[in-house]
Design a protein around this motif. Structure first.
Motif, short mmCIF file in Angstrom:
data_model
loop_
_atom_site.label_atom_id
_atom_site.label_comp_id
_atom_site.label_asym_id
_atom_site.label_seq_id
_atom_site.Cartn_x
_atom_site.Cartn_y
_atom_site.Cartn_z
N HIS A 5 2.32 16.99 4.41
CA HIS A 5 3.17 15.87 4.00
C HIS A 5 2.38 14.58 4.14
CE1 HIS A 5 6.74 18.35 3.78
NE2 HIS A 5 6.36 18.92 4.92
N GLN A 6 2.48 13.76 3.14
CA GLN A 6 1.81 12.46 3.20
C GLN A 6 2.85 11.37 3.34
OE1 GLN A 6 -0.53 12.15 -0.36
NE2 GLN A 6 -2.34 12.98 0.66
N ASP A 7 2.41 10.30 3.98
CA ASP A 7 3.31 9.15 4.10
C ASP A 7 3.57 8.59 2.70
OD1 ASP A 7 1.73 7.91 7.11
OD2 ASP A 7 3.26 9.45 6.82
N SER A 8 4.64 7.95 2.53
CA SER A 8 4.97 7.39 1.22
C SER A 8 4.39 5.98 1.05
CB SER A 8 6.48 7.36 1.03
OG SER A 8 7.05 6.55 2.04
N SER A 9 3.48 5.59 1.93
CA SER A 9 2.89 4.25 1.80
C SER A 9 1.87 4.23 0.67
CB SER A 9 2.23 3.82 3.11
OG SER A 9 1.18 4.70 3.40
N LEU A 10 1.78 3.12 0.00
CA LEU A 10 0.85 2.96 -1.11
C LEU A 10 -0.36 2.17 -0.66
CD1 LEU A 10 3.34 1.98 -3.94
CD2 LEU A 10 2.22 4.17 -3.62
N LEU A 11 -1.50 2.56 -1.18
CA LEU A 11 -2.71 1.81 -0.91
C LEU A 11 -2.85 0.75 -1.99
CD1 LEU A 11 -5.21 4.64 0.00
CD2 LEU A 11 -4.02 3.10 1.54
N GLU A 12 -3.05 -0.45 -1.56
CA GLU A 12 -3.23 -1.53 -2.52
C GLU A 12 -4.71 -1.79 -2.72
OE1 GLU A 12 -0.99 -5.06 -1.81
OE2 GLU A 12 0.68 -3.93 -0.98
N ALA A 13 -5.07 -1.99 -3.97
CA ALA A 13 -6.47 -2.29 -4.27
C ALA A 13 -6.76 -3.73 -3.89
CB ALA A 13 -6.74 -2.08 -5.74
N LYS A 14 -7.81 -3.92 -3.12
CA LYS A 14 -8.21 -5.26 -2.74
C LYS A 14 -9.44 -5.62 -3.53
CE LYS A 14 -6.43 -5.28 1.94
NZ LYS A 14 -6.75 -5.46 3.35
N ARG A 15 -9.40 -6.76 -4.12
CA ARG A 15 -10.55 -7.23 -4.88
C ARG A 15 -11.34 -8.20 -4.01
NH1 ARG A 15 -10.42 -6.37 -10.75
NH2 ARG A 15 -8.54 -5.20 -11.12
N SER A 16 -12.59 -7.86 -3.82
CA SER A 16 -13.43 -8.77 -3.05
C SER A 16 -14.38 -9.47 -4.01
CB SER A 16 -14.22 -8.02 -1.98
OG SER A 16 -15.06 -7.07 -2.59
N LYS A 17 -14.53 -10.72 -3.79
CA LYS A 17 -15.42 -11.50 -4.63
C LYS A 17 -16.77 -11.64 -3.93
CE LYS A 17 -11.91 -14.19 -6.98
NZ LYS A 17 -11.43 -15.52 -7.30
N ALA A 18 -17.80 -11.20 -4.61
CA ALA A 18 -19.15 -11.35 -4.06
C ALA A 18 -19.58 -12.80 -4.26
CB ALA A 18 -20.11 -10.41 -4.75
N ALA A 19 -20.18 -13.33 -3.25
CA ALA A 19 -20.67 -14.71 -3.35
C ALA A 19 -21.84 -14.74 -4.33
CB ALA A 19 -21.12 -15.20 -1.99
N PRO A 20 -21.96 -15.80 -5.10
CA PRO A 20 -23.11 -15.89 -6.00
C PRO A 20 -24.40 -15.98 -5.18
CG PRO A 20 -21.90 -17.97 -5.96
CD PRO A 20 -21.11 -16.98 -5.17
#
Length: 102
Positions: A5-20
């Motif tokens: 059984h898995q938890d019903s929680s969702l993983l949210e995609a996090k966008r990381s911005k690379a520094a120039p």
């Protein structure tokens, strides 16, 4: 057979911005031996400047002791420094080209 059984929680995609990447100024330094015409040729050949712009930078190097040729990423700046230094030495001129972080 066992079931998982898995938890019903969702993983949210996090966008990381690379520094120039950091940028570096490529500079020519004044000396008393390199001819002004040679400096103009260097600026045209390695930095793609027209004659008028190259002349302005050359005069800045002459009067202020240094002039900015361009701003580049680290690898490009290091390559420009090496190309200019090698070209100057092969033409027996002591023209100094350096880079510093912008």
């Amino acid at each position: 057979m066992a079931t998982k059984h898995q938890d019903s929680s969702l993983l949210e995609a996090k966008r990381s911005k690379a520094a120039p990447p950091p940028l570096y100024k490529v500079l020519l330094l004044n000396d008393d031996f390199t001819p002004m015409d040679f400096v103009i040729i260097v600026l045209q050949r390695f930095f793609g400047m027209d004659r008028e712009h190259a002349t302005r930078i050359m005069l800045k190097v002459h009067t202020e002791g240094r002039g900015v040729c361009g701003v580049y990423t680290r690898d490009v700046a290091a390559t420009k420094v090496e190309q200019v230094t090698s070209f100057a030495r092969s033409n027996q001129h002591p023209l100094a080209c350096v880079m510093e972080e912008n």
